[in-house]
Design a protein around this motif. Structure first.
Motif, PDB file in Angstrom:
ATOM      1  N   SER A 367       0.835  -1.212   0.000  1.00  0.00           N
ATOM      2  CA  SER A 367       0.000   0.000   0.000  1.00  0.00           C
ATOM      3  C   SER A 367       0.861   1.250   0.000  1.00  0.00           C
ATOM      4  O   SER A 367       0.538   2.252  -0.650  1.00  0.00           O
ATOM      5  CB  SER A 367      -0.932  -0.001   1.222  1.00  0.00           C
ATOM      6  OG  SER A 367      -1.918  -1.007   1.102  1.00  0.00           O
ATOM      7  N   GLN A 368       1.966   1.187   0.731  1.00  0.00           N
ATOM      8  CA  GLN A 368       2.844   2.361   0.807  1.00  0.00           C
ATOM      9  C   GLN A 368       3.507   2.659  -0.539  1.00  0.00           C
ATOM     10  O   GLN A 368       3.651   3.824  -0.924  1.00  0.00           O
ATOM     11  CB  GLN A 368       3.905   2.137   1.893  1.00  0.00           C
ATOM     12  CG  GLN A 368       3.363   2.185   3.311  1.00  0.00           C
ATOM     13  CD  GLN A 368       2.416   1.028   3.643  1.00  0.00           C
ATOM     14  OE1 GLN A 368       2.649  -0.116   3.228  1.00  0.00           O
ATOM     15  NE2 GLN A 368       1.355   1.323   4.373  1.00  0.00           N
ATOM     16  N   ILE A 369       3.885   1.609  -1.266  1.00  0.00           N
ATOM     17  CA  ILE A 369       4.450   1.811  -2.609  1.00  0.00           C
ATOM     18  C   ILE A 369       3.397   2.404  -3.544  1.00  0.00           C
ATOM     19  O   ILE A 369       3.692   3.306  -4.341  1.00  0.00           O
ATOM     20  CB  ILE A 369       4.995   0.484  -3.168  1.00  0.00           C
ATOM     21  CG1 ILE A 369       6.253   0.061  -2.409  1.00  0.00           C
ATOM     22  CG2 ILE A 369       5.279   0.594  -4.666  1.00  0.00           C
ATOM     23  CD1 ILE A 369       7.437   1.014  -2.549  1.00  0.00           C
ATOM     24  N   GLN A 370       2.154   1.927  -3.439  1.00  0.00           N
ATOM     25  CA  GLN A 370       1.088   2.501  -4.276  1.00  0.00           C
ATOM     26  C   GLN A 370       0.886   3.982  -3.955  1.00  0.00           C
ATOM     27  O   GLN A 370       0.684   4.798  -4.859  1.00  0.00           O
ATOM     28  CB  GLN A 370      -0.232   1.739  -4.073  1.00  0.00           C
ATOM     29  CG  GLN A 370      -0.173   0.243  -4.274  1.00  0.00           C
ATOM     30  CD  GLN A 370       0.434  -0.193  -5.588  1.00  0.00           C
ATOM     31  OE1 GLN A 370       0.309   0.481  -6.608  1.00  0.00           O
ATOM     32  NE2 GLN A 370       1.121  -1.326  -5.567  1.00  0.00           N
ATOM     33  N   GLN A 371       0.953   4.337  -2.684  1.00  0.00           N
ATOM     34  CA  GLN A 371       0.811   5.740  -2.304  1.00  0.00           C
ATOM     35  C   GLN A 371       1.904   6.599  -2.942  1.00  0.00           C
ATOM     36  O   GLN A 371       1.639   7.706  -3.442  1.00  0.00           O
ATOM     37  CB  GLN A 371       0.861   5.883  -0.777  1.00  0.00           C
ATOM     38  CG  GLN A 371      -0.392   5.364  -0.078  1.00  0.00           C
ATOM     39  CD  GLN A 371      -0.242   5.368   1.438  1.00  0.00           C
ATOM     40  OE1 GLN A 371       0.801   4.980   1.966  1.00  0.00           O
ATOM     41  NE2 GLN A 371      -1.288   5.779   2.142  1.00  0.00           N
ATOM     42  N   LEU A 372       3.133   6.086  -2.933  1.00  0.00           N
ATOM     43  CA  LEU A 372       4.238   6.836  -3.534  1.00  0.00           C
ATOM     44  C   LEU A 372       4.045   6.998  -5.040  1.00  0.00           C
ATOM     45  O   LEU A 372       4.273   8.086  -5.597  1.00  0.00           O
ATOM     46  CB  LEU A 372       5.567   6.127  -3.254  1.00  0.00           C
ATOM     47  CG  LEU A 372       6.046   6.113  -1.800  1.00  0.00           C
ATOM     48  CD1 LEU A 372       7.329   5.293  -1.676  1.00  0.00           C
ATOM     49  CD2 LEU A 372       6.285   7.542  -1.295  1.00  0.00           C
ATOM     50  N   ILE A 373       3.618   5.928  -5.708  1.00  0.00           N
ATOM     51  CA  ILE A 373       3.398   5.995  -7.157  1.00  0.00           C
ATOM     52  C   ILE A 373       2.327   7.027  -7.480  1.00  0.00           C
ATOM     53  O   ILE A 373       2.492   7.868  -8.374  1.00  0.00           O
ATOM     54  CB  ILE A 373       2.988   4.610  -7.692  1.00  0.00           C
ATOM     55  CG1 ILE A 373       4.161   3.636  -7.604  1.00  0.00           C
ATOM     56  CG2 ILE A 373       2.491   4.712  -9.138  1.00  0.00           C
ATOM     57  CD1 ILE A 373       3.773   2.185  -7.868  1.00  0.00           C
ATOM     58  N   ILE A 374       1.217   6.967  -6.750  1.00  0.00           N
ATOM     59  CA  ILE A 374       0.103   7.888  -6.998  1.00  0.00           C
ATOM     60  C   ILE A 374       0.534   9.336  -6.755  1.00  0.00           C
ATOM     61  O   ILE A 374       0.322  10.217  -7.599  1.00  0.00           O
ATOM     62  CB  ILE A 374      -1.094   7.537  -6.101  1.00  0.00           C
ATOM     63  CG1 ILE A 374      -1.625   6.142  -6.450  1.00  0.00           C
ATOM     64  CG2 ILE A 374      -2.204   8.587  -6.236  1.00  0.00           C
ATOM     65  CD1 ILE A 374      -2.522   5.521  -5.371  1.00  0.00           C
ATOM     66  N   ALA A 375       1.141   9.577  -5.597  1.00  0.00           N
ATOM     67  CA  ALA A 375       1.524  10.948  -5.242  1.00  0.00           C
ATOM     68  C   ALA A 375       2.521  11.526  -6.239  1.00  0.00           C
ATOM     69  O   ALA A 375       2.393  12.681  -6.688  1.00  0.00           O
ATOM     70  CB  ALA A 375       2.091  10.993  -3.834  1.00  0.00           C
ATOM     71  N   LYS A 376       3.548  10.743  -6.590  1.00  0.00           N
ATOM     72  CA  LYS A 376       4.559  11.245  -7.526  1.00  0.00           C
ATOM     73  C   LYS A 376       3.966  11.545  -8.889  1.00  0.00           C
ATOM     74  O   LYS A 376       4.330  12.519  -9.545  1.00  0.00           O
ATOM     75  CB  LYS A 376       5.705  10.220  -7.640  1.00  0.00           C
ATOM     76  CG  LYS A 376       6.579  10.156  -6.400  1.00  0.00           C
ATOM     77  CD  LYS A 376       7.679   9.103  -6.535  1.00  0.00           C
ATOM     78  CE  LYS A 376       8.563   9.069  -5.274  1.00  0.00           C
ATOM     79  NZ  LYS A 376       9.612   8.027  -5.365  1.00  0.00           N
ATOM     80  N   ASP A 377       3.024  10.717  -9.323  1.00  0.00           N
ATOM     81  CA  ASP A 377       2.404  10.949 -10.619  1.00  0.00           C
ATOM     82  C   ASP A 377       1.520  12.191 -10.599  1.00  0.00           C
ATOM     83  O   ASP A 377       1.497  12.965 -11.562  1.00  0.00           O
ATOM     84  CB  ASP A 377       1.564   9.724 -11.028  1.00  0.00           C
ATOM     85  CG  ASP A 377       1.174   9.750 -12.487  1.00  0.00           C
ATOM     86  OD1 ASP A 377       2.076   9.671 -13.340  1.00  0.00           O
ATOM     87  OD2 ASP A 377      -0.040   9.839 -12.773  1.00  0.00           O
ATOM     88  N   VAL A 378       0.801  12.378  -9.500  1.00  0.00           N
ATOM     89  CA  VAL A 378      -0.028  13.584  -9.376  1.00  0.00           C
ATOM     90  C   VAL A 378       0.845  14.829  -9.357  1.00  0.00           C
ATOM     91  O   VAL A 378       0.560  15.832 -10.047  1.00  0.00           O
ATOM     92  CB  VAL A 378      -0.890  13.517  -8.095  1.00  0.00           C
ATOM     93  CG1 VAL A 378      -1.593  14.857  -7.846  1.00  0.00           C
ATOM     94  CG2 VAL A 378      -1.925  12.404  -8.212  1.00  0.00           C
ATOM     95  N   ILE A 379       1.925  14.786  -8.594  1.00  0.00           N
ATOM     96  CA  ILE A 379       2.825  15.932  -8.497  1.00  0.00           C
ATOM     97  C   ILE A 379       3.454  16.249  -9.853  1.00  0.00           C
ATOM     98  O   ILE A 379       3.507  17.411 -10.293  1.00  0.00           O
ATOM     99  CB  ILE A 379       3.929  15.673  -7.439  1.00  0.00           C
ATOM    100  CG1 ILE A 379       3.319  15.635  -6.043  1.00  0.00           C
ATOM    101  CG2 ILE A 379       5.033  16.731  -7.516  1.00  0.00           C
ATOM    102  CD1 ILE A 379       4.239  15.074  -4.983  1.00  0.00           C
ATOM    103  N   ALA A 380       3.896  15.219 -10.565  1.00  0.00           N
ATOM    104  CA  ALA A 380       4.561  15.414 -11.854  1.00  0.00           C
ATOM    105  C   ALA A 380       3.611  15.977 -12.911  1.00  0.00           C
ATOM    106  O   ALA A 380       4.030  16.678 -13.840  1.00  0.00           O
ATOM    107  CB  ALA A 380       5.156  14.100 -12.338  1.00  0.00           C
ATOM    108  N   SER A 381       2.318  15.655 -12.788  1.00  0.00           N
ATOM    109  CA  SER A 381       1.356  16.071 -13.813  1.00  0.00           C
ATOM    110  C   SER A 381       0.661  17.384 -13.467  1.00  0.00           C
ATOM    111  O   SER A 381      -0.190  17.844 -14.222  1.00  0.00           O
ATOM    112  CB  SER A 381       0.306  14.980 -14.007  1.00  0.00           C
ATOM    113  OG  SER A 381      -0.447  14.769 -12.827  1.00  0.00           O
ATOM    114  N   THR A 382       1.009  17.966 -12.326  1.00  0.00           N
ATOM    115  CA  THR A 382       0.384  19.209 -11.890  1.00  0.00           C
ATOM    116  C   THR A 382       1.271  20.399 -12.205  1.00  0.00           C
ATOM    117  O   THR A 382       2.450  20.432 -11.831  1.00  0.00           O
ATOM    118  CB  THR A 382       0.088  19.174 -10.381  1.00  0.00           C
ATOM    119  OG1 THR A 382      -0.757  18.055 -10.083  1.00  0.00           O
ATOM    120  CG2 THR A 382      -0.591  20.470  -9.926  1.00  0.00           C
ATOM    121  N   ASP A 383       0.723  21.365 -12.944  1.00  0.00           N
ATOM    122  CA  ASP A 383       1.498  22.575 -13.306  1.00  0.00           C
ATOM    123  C   ASP A 383       1.668  23.491 -12.102  1.00  0.00           C
ATOM    124  O   ASP A 383       0.815  23.554 -11.229  1.00  0.00           O
ATOM    125  CB  ASP A 383       0.776  23.323 -14.422  1.00  0.00           C
ATOM    126  CG  ASP A 383       0.735  22.507 -15.702  1.00  0.00           C
ATOM    127  OD1 ASP A 383       1.659  21.713 -15.916  1.00  0.00           O
ATOM    128  OD2 ASP A 383      -0.246  22.671 -16.453  1.00  0.00           O
TER     129      ASP A 383
END
Length: 383
Positions: A367-383
């Motif tokens: 679950s913790q790895i999924q949280q990191l994947i989700i958060a990093k992807d959201v951060i990277a895709s946010t202007d």
């Protein structure tokens, strides 16, 4: 090509009967013996469950993601050990070959994986590497027309009866991350390959887990997936979303089963002159569980359709896996609570499923790895 809806419905109905007439009645036996009976294994093969995602030209059913998750939800209603038997053949054990294998590798292995005559096992986790795949220490050194593999893999599902191991090993010894890792197909009986004794586990008995040790294990160079070094994790990443959606669907199926069993029990169990299903605090647990199951299924189906459209589903797959695996744990806990003291007793079955459900938050990425994947992807895709 997708199945027409009538054919898919017939397949799901056949599997539903199989789950409830054959698998569920054998759950206690499998848990007690830590082994799936041979006649059940034969029926799983006959139904084509090993072949769900393998192309038709190799004997597979070639289901798309939407179809596969519907099948997984039905199969998920039984104890997870049954699905685990064919899970690697459906997932990375076959898909790495389907996507990146050489024509020779496809011809040699896919028909036997599809029939279930060859059981696959995926060897990634090590004593000091799992979520941190860049720390992989198992090495593969070229020696003429072979590679020599050395290292230990840990907690490898299906290892005791696998016939084909997909092994992640470092071919670029100077690399410090996953970019120097390759994927190898190593057959059972290869000199230098040893499988340890099955581990005693909290749950999911019948799905054996063991160490796999490689001691100067010589593997033909032609068995590197795709015939190219240092592509192992690129191959794995291509099928990672698929595996996470499949597991998410299994979680949703198991949650549905546990809720159904618990509701039946609450309608039969009386206290203070009434069925406990009439009590509002019991109803609250039922409502919360049903709402979360519905939410999980909606997420999984949405992500599956997106994958079938060819979209990048890394974030959606991680969201689905995170929510569904955490959800099934909450539903399992409520189900035990609804059973009360009976929920703690083996004869009623729910305590076995409660223990089985715990692993879903760990494998296919914690679950913790999924949280990191989700958060990093959201951060990277946010202007």
């Amino acid at each position: 090509m997708a199945l027409d809806q009538e054919t898919l419905d017939q397949l799901l109905e056949t599997l539903h009967r199989f789950v409830h007439e054959r698998l569920i009645p054998h759950e206690r036996t499998v848990a007690d013996t830590d082994r799936i009976p041979d006649d059940i294994v034969a029926e799983i093969k006959e139904l084509g469950l090993f072949a769900l995602s393998i192309p038709e030209e190799y004997g597979g059913l070639a289901l798309n993601m939407r179809e596969e998750i519907e099948v997984a939800m039905v199969i998920g209603e039984a104890a997870p050990a049954f699905r685990s038997l064919f899970g690697t053949n459906v997932g990375i054990g076959s898909q790495a070959i389907v996507l990146d294998g050489t024509p020779e590798q496809k011809e040699k292995y896919l028909p036997r994986l599809a029939s279930g005559d060859l059981v696959g096992s995926f060897c990634l986790t090590e004593p000091e590497a799992g979520s941190d795949a860049g720390s992989l220490r198992t090495s593969a050194v070229r020696d003429g027309d072979h590679y020599v593999i050395n290292g230990t893999k840990r907690y490898i599902t299906n290892a005791p009866y696998a016939g084909l191991f997909t092994v992640m090993a470092r071919t670029d010894q100077g690399s410090k991350d996953a970019r120097g890792v390759s994927a190898f197909l190593v057959e059972k009986g290869t000199s230098g390959l040893t499988v340890g004794a099955p581990e005693k586990k909290m749950g999911q008995q019948g799905a054996p887990v063991a160490d796999v040790v490689f001691d100067n294990c010589r593997v033909p160079a032609e068995n590197i997936i795709g015939g190219v070094e240092n592509m192992g994790f690129k191959t794995a990443m291509k099928v990672l979303d698929k595996g996470r959606l499949h597991i998410s669907a299994v979680c949703a199926g198991l949650a549905s089963r546990m809720l159904t069993d618990a509701v039946r029990y609450t309608k039969e169990r009386t206290q203070f002159g009434n069925a406990i299903a009439d009590f509002q605090l019991i109803q609250a647990m039922i409502a919360d569980s049903e709402t979360e199951i519905y939410a999980a299924k909606s997420m999984i189906r949405d992500a599956a359709l997106a994958r079938d459209r060819g979209e990048d589903t890394k974030r959606k797959a991680s969201c689905a896996k995170l929510f569904a695996s955490e959800m099934v744990g909450r539903v399992a806990d409520r189900a035990v609570q609804m059973y009360g003291g009976a929920g703690y007793i083996a004869d009623y079955g729910i305590e076995q499923l409660y223990r089985d459900a715990r692993l879903f938050r760990i494998y296919e990425g914690t679950s913790q790895i999924q949280q990191l994947i989700i958060a990093k992807d959201v951060i990277a895709s946010t202007d």
